[in-house]
Design a protein around this motif. Structure first.
Motif, PDB file in Angstrom:
ATOM      1  N   CYS A 111       1.029  -1.074  -0.022  1.00  0.00           N
ATOM      2  CA  CYS A 111      -0.207   0.061   0.112  1.00  0.00           C
ATOM      3  C   CYS A 111       0.828   1.168   0.075  1.00  0.00           C
ATOM      4  O   CYS A 111       0.648   2.216  -0.819  1.00  0.00           O
ATOM      5  CB  CYS A 111      -0.974   0.124   1.293  1.00  0.00           C
ATOM      6  SG  CYS A 111      -2.171  -1.125   1.006  1.00  0.00           S
ATOM      7  N   ARG A 112       2.063   1.105   0.836  1.00  0.00           N
ATOM      8  CA  ARG A 112       2.820   2.426   0.765  1.00  0.00           C
ATOM      9  C   ARG A 112       3.432   2.735  -0.365  1.00  0.00           C
ATOM     10  O   ARG A 112       3.468   3.887  -0.881  1.00  0.00           O
ATOM     11  CB  ARG A 112       3.953   2.283   2.060  1.00  0.00           C
ATOM     12  CG  ARG A 112       3.394   2.351   3.426  1.00  0.00           C
ATOM     13  CD  ARG A 112       4.391   1.963   4.364  1.00  0.00           C
ATOM     14  NE  ARG A 112       3.943   1.834   5.611  1.00  0.00           N
ATOM     15  CZ  ARG A 112       4.054   2.534   6.722  1.00  0.00           C
ATOM     16  NH1 ARG A 112       4.877   3.584   6.676  1.00  0.00           N
ATOM     17  NH2 ARG A 112       3.586   2.283   7.776  1.00  0.00           N
ATOM     18  N   THR A 117       3.542   5.749  -5.526  1.00  0.00           N
ATOM     19  CA  THR A 117       3.910   5.364  -6.809  1.00  0.00           C
ATOM     20  C   THR A 117       2.903   5.513  -7.980  1.00  0.00           C
ATOM     21  O   THR A 117       3.269   5.991  -9.262  1.00  0.00           O
ATOM     22  CB  THR A 117       4.592   3.992  -7.202  1.00  0.00           C
ATOM     23  OG1 THR A 117       5.810   3.928  -6.120  1.00  0.00           O
ATOM     24  CG2 THR A 117       5.461   3.652  -8.665  1.00  0.00           C
ATOM     25  N   LEU A 118       1.771   5.136  -7.622  1.00  0.00           N
ATOM     26  CA  LEU A 118       0.766   5.159  -8.561  1.00  0.00           C
ATOM     27  C   LEU A 118      -0.331   6.037  -8.519  1.00  0.00           C
ATOM     28  O   LEU A 118      -0.367   6.681  -7.056  1.00  0.00           O
ATOM     29  CB  LEU A 118       0.004   3.743  -8.360  1.00  0.00           C
ATOM     30  CG  LEU A 118       0.608   2.556  -8.426  1.00  0.00           C
ATOM     31  CD1 LEU A 118      -0.141   1.261  -8.232  1.00  0.00           C
ATOM     32  CD2 LEU A 118       1.158   2.233  -9.680  1.00  0.00           C
ATOM     33  N   PRO A 119      -0.913   6.343  -9.464  1.00  0.00           N
ATOM     34  CA  PRO A 119      -2.146   7.465  -9.274  1.00  0.00           C
ATOM     35  C   PRO A 119      -3.518   6.885  -8.678  1.00  0.00           C
ATOM     36  O   PRO A 119      -4.555   6.854  -8.989  1.00  0.00           O
ATOM     37  CB  PRO A 119      -2.632   7.730 -10.903  1.00  0.00           C
ATOM     38  CG  PRO A 119      -2.204   6.567 -11.462  1.00  0.00           C
ATOM     39  CD  PRO A 119      -1.021   5.986 -10.851  1.00  0.00           C
ATOM     40  N   VAL A 120      -3.020   6.312  -7.438  1.00  0.00           N
ATOM     41  CA  VAL A 120      -4.265   5.976  -6.318  1.00  0.00           C
ATOM     42  C   VAL A 120      -4.356   6.697  -5.020  1.00  0.00           C
ATOM     43  O   VAL A 120      -3.015   6.756  -4.477  1.00  0.00           O
ATOM     44  CB  VAL A 120      -4.174   4.182  -6.342  1.00  0.00           C
ATOM     45  CG1 VAL A 120      -4.129   3.660  -7.559  1.00  0.00           C
ATOM     46  CG2 VAL A 120      -2.839   3.993  -5.556  1.00  0.00           C
ATOM     47  N   ASP A 121      -5.498   6.715  -4.518  1.00  0.00           N
ATOM     48  CA  ASP A 121      -5.424   7.368  -3.230  1.00  0.00           C
ATOM     49  C   ASP A 121      -6.673   6.533  -2.489  1.00  0.00           C
ATOM     50  O   ASP A 121      -6.918   6.826  -1.363  1.00  0.00           O
ATOM     51  CB  ASP A 121      -5.953   8.959  -3.340  1.00  0.00           C
ATOM     52  CG  ASP A 121      -7.438   9.013  -3.755  1.00  0.00           C
ATOM     53  OD1 ASP A 121      -8.120   8.006  -4.209  1.00  0.00           O
ATOM     54  OD2 ASP A 121      -8.046  10.210  -4.088  1.00  0.00           O
ATOM     55  N   ARG A 122      -7.074   5.260  -3.003  1.00  0.00           N
ATOM     56  CA  ARG A 122      -7.764   4.321  -2.459  1.00  0.00           C
ATOM     57  C   ARG A 122      -7.503   2.852  -2.797  1.00  0.00           C
ATOM     58  O   ARG A 122      -7.259   2.704  -3.876  1.00  0.00           O
ATOM     59  CB  ARG A 122      -9.410   4.825  -2.578  1.00  0.00           C
ATOM     60  CG  ARG A 122     -10.228   3.735  -2.029  1.00  0.00           C
ATOM     61  CD  ARG A 122     -11.836   4.186  -2.407  1.00  0.00           C
ATOM     62  NE  ARG A 122     -12.442   3.033  -2.232  1.00  0.00           N
ATOM     63  CZ  ARG A 122     -13.164   2.921  -0.832  1.00  0.00           C
ATOM     64  NH1 ARG A 122     -13.153   3.945   0.068  1.00  0.00           N
ATOM     65  NH2 ARG A 122     -14.238   2.009  -0.705  1.00  0.00           N
ATOM     66  N   ILE A 123      -7.444   1.906  -1.705  1.00  0.00           N
ATOM     67  CA  ILE A 123      -7.005   0.600  -1.911  1.00  0.00           C
ATOM     68  C   ILE A 123      -8.184  -0.169  -1.152  1.00  0.00           C
ATOM     69  O   ILE A 123      -8.346   0.009  -0.051  1.00  0.00           O
ATOM     70  CB  ILE A 123      -5.652   0.213  -1.888  1.00  0.00           C
ATOM     71  CG1 ILE A 123      -4.664   1.277  -2.517  1.00  0.00           C
ATOM     72  CG2 ILE A 123      -5.522  -1.190  -1.776  1.00  0.00           C
ATOM     73  CD1 ILE A 123      -3.237   0.696  -2.068  1.00  0.00           C
ATOM     74  N   GLU A 124      -8.910  -0.999  -1.984  1.00  0.00           N
ATOM     75  CA  GLU A 124     -10.033  -1.747  -1.350  1.00  0.00           C
ATOM     76  C   GLU A 124      -9.471  -3.238  -1.129  1.00  0.00           C
ATOM     77  O   GLU A 124      -8.639  -3.778  -1.894  1.00  0.00           O
ATOM     78  CB  GLU A 124     -11.125  -1.877  -2.238  1.00  0.00           C
ATOM     79  CG  GLU A 124     -11.637  -0.679  -2.389  1.00  0.00           C
ATOM     80  CD  GLU A 124     -13.191  -0.573  -3.214  1.00  0.00           C
ATOM     81  OE1 GLU A 124     -13.442  -1.845  -3.784  1.00  0.00           O
ATOM     82  OE2 GLU A 124     -13.878   0.336  -3.081  1.00  0.00           O
ATOM     83  N   LEU A 125      -9.958  -3.869   0.082  1.00  0.00           N
ATOM     84  CA  LEU A 125      -9.638  -5.172   0.340  1.00  0.00           C
ATOM     85  C   LEU A 125     -10.982  -5.680   0.716  1.00  0.00           C
ATOM     86  O   LEU A 125     -11.787  -5.330   1.489  1.00  0.00           O
ATOM     87  CB  LEU A 125      -8.859  -5.121   1.809  1.00  0.00           C
ATOM     88  CG  LEU A 125      -8.154  -6.518   2.128  1.00  0.00           C
ATOM     89  CD1 LEU A 125      -6.905  -6.094   3.149  1.00  0.00           C
ATOM     90  CD2 LEU A 125      -8.985  -7.355   2.790  1.00  0.00           C
ATOM     91  N   ALA A 170      -4.941   6.941   1.064  1.00  0.00           N
ATOM     92  CA  ALA A 170      -3.458   7.506   1.030  1.00  0.00           C
ATOM     93  C   ALA A 170      -3.137   8.320   2.233  1.00  0.00           C
ATOM     94  O   ALA A 170      -2.033   8.281   2.627  1.00  0.00           O
ATOM     95  CB  ALA A 170      -3.190   8.240  -0.237  1.00  0.00           C
ATOM     96  N   ASP A 171      -4.264   9.047   2.528  1.00  0.00           N
ATOM     97  CA  ASP A 171      -4.026   9.940   3.964  1.00  0.00           C
ATOM     98  C   ASP A 171      -4.386   9.561   5.247  1.00  0.00           C
ATOM     99  O   ASP A 171      -4.365  10.270   6.026  1.00  0.00           O
ATOM    100  CB  ASP A 171      -4.253  11.281   3.687  1.00  0.00           C
ATOM    101  CG  ASP A 171      -5.968  11.523   3.461  1.00  0.00           C
ATOM    102  OD1 ASP A 171      -6.582  10.267   3.392  1.00  0.00           O
ATOM    103  OD2 ASP A 171      -6.571  12.395   3.261  1.00  0.00           O
ATOM    104  N   ASP A 172      -4.789   8.207   5.413  1.00  0.00           N
ATOM    105  CA  ASP A 172      -5.105   7.502   6.415  1.00  0.00           C
ATOM    106  C   ASP A 172      -3.731   7.375   7.389  1.00  0.00           C
ATOM    107  O   ASP A 172      -2.695   7.280   6.773  1.00  0.00           O
ATOM    108  CB  ASP A 172      -5.689   6.089   6.349  1.00  0.00           C
ATOM    109  CG  ASP A 172      -7.156   6.141   5.892  1.00  0.00           C
ATOM    110  OD1 ASP A 172      -7.848   7.006   5.991  1.00  0.00           O
ATOM    111  OD2 ASP A 172      -7.470   5.242   5.578  1.00  0.00           O
ATOM    112  N   PRO A 173      -3.829   7.298   8.731  1.00  0.00           N
ATOM    113  CA  PRO A 173      -2.598   7.074   9.380  1.00  0.00           C
ATOM    114  C   PRO A 173      -1.982   5.874   9.054  1.00  0.00           C
ATOM    115  O   PRO A 173      -2.584   4.762   9.115  1.00  0.00           O
ATOM    116  CB  PRO A 173      -3.307   7.298  11.019  1.00  0.00           C
ATOM    117  CG  PRO A 173      -4.549   7.837  10.904  1.00  0.00           C
ATOM    118  CD  PRO A 173      -4.959   7.652   9.579  1.00  0.00           C
ATOM    119  N   ALA A 174      -0.483   5.682   9.027  1.00  0.00           N
ATOM    120  CA  ALA A 174       0.226   4.577   8.761  1.00  0.00           C
ATOM    121  C   ALA A 174      -0.001   3.591  10.247  1.00  0.00           C
ATOM    122  O   ALA A 174      -0.049   4.173  11.128  1.00  0.00           O
ATOM    123  CB  ALA A 174       1.445   5.000   8.533  1.00  0.00           C
ATOM    124  N   PRO A 175      -0.185   2.406   9.876  1.00  0.00           N
ATOM    125  CA  PRO A 175      -0.397   1.494  11.011  1.00  0.00           C
ATOM    126  C   PRO A 175       0.965   1.363  11.536  1.00  0.00           C
ATOM    127  O   PRO A 175       1.920   1.400  11.083  1.00  0.00           O
ATOM    128  CB  PRO A 175      -0.889   0.193  10.304  1.00  0.00           C
ATOM    129  CG  PRO A 175      -0.403   0.315   9.002  1.00  0.00           C
ATOM    130  CD  PRO A 175      -0.458   1.621   8.491  1.00  0.00           C
TER     131      PRO A 175
END
Length: 181
Positions: A111-112, A117-125, A170-175
């Protein structure tokens, strides 16, 4: 493209990984939740070729123990949509590596990388409701639970299962994730 994930390393898949990948993909839990169609060395070789061919819509890594070089899992950022600025993530771990934090660390590293690197700001699981371990991975890797999808995906048992939807922005706090040896 290699990424560090604590005591684990994400690296490109290699043709020489076919036997280790086959052994992992034949595990009953992996068959059920991930790659139920892989049944032979030829299937595993095809599966592996697809992961080696990075394209505009996916990036895939073998996850190995950095100390031993043993294959411990897989992680892929896939369904990358640059217009919608989002993607999905999938993963599995070999039975001997479960409970060591492999999946959460690998998912976080992928995710990081994707956000940087990619033009993404949301990743779904997404994962089947019955796959409780994947819910723990999602939480540990900084994903937020968003909903319940009814009969949304056909898994390795041939049945459509309800799934839980999680997302990380992308702007969620890092775990903060720790591994267990």
């Amino acid at each position: 493209m290699e990424l560090s994930a604590g005591p684990f390393r994400l690296r490109p898949w290699r043709a020489g990984d076919v036997d280790a990948a086959l052994a992992a993909l034949l595990d009953p839990d992996t068959q059920l939740w991930n790659a139920g169609w892989v049944r032979s060395r030829e299937d595993a070789a095809f599966w592996l070729e697809r992961r080696q061919e990075w394209g505009g819509d996916h990036a895939s890594w073998a996850v190995e123990d950095a100390a031993t070089g043993d294959l411990v899992g897989s992680v892929s950022v896939h369904s990358i949509d640059p217009k919608a600025n989002d993607a999905e993530i999938g993963y599995w771990t070999v039975p001997a590596a479960r409970g060591r934090g492999v999946a959460a660390l690998a998912v976080d590293a992928a995710c990081r990388w994707a956000f940087g690197t990619l033009p993404v700001d949301r990743i779904e699981l997404c994962h089947a409701v019955e796959n409780v371990a994947s819910g723990r991975v999602a939480e540990k890797a900084g994903f937020t639970y968003e909903g319940h999808l009814r009969r949304s995906y056909r898994y390795g048992d041939g049945r459509k299962h309800d799934e839980l939807l999680w997302a990380r922005l992308a702007d969620d706090p890092a775990p903060e994730i720790s591994s267990r040896s």
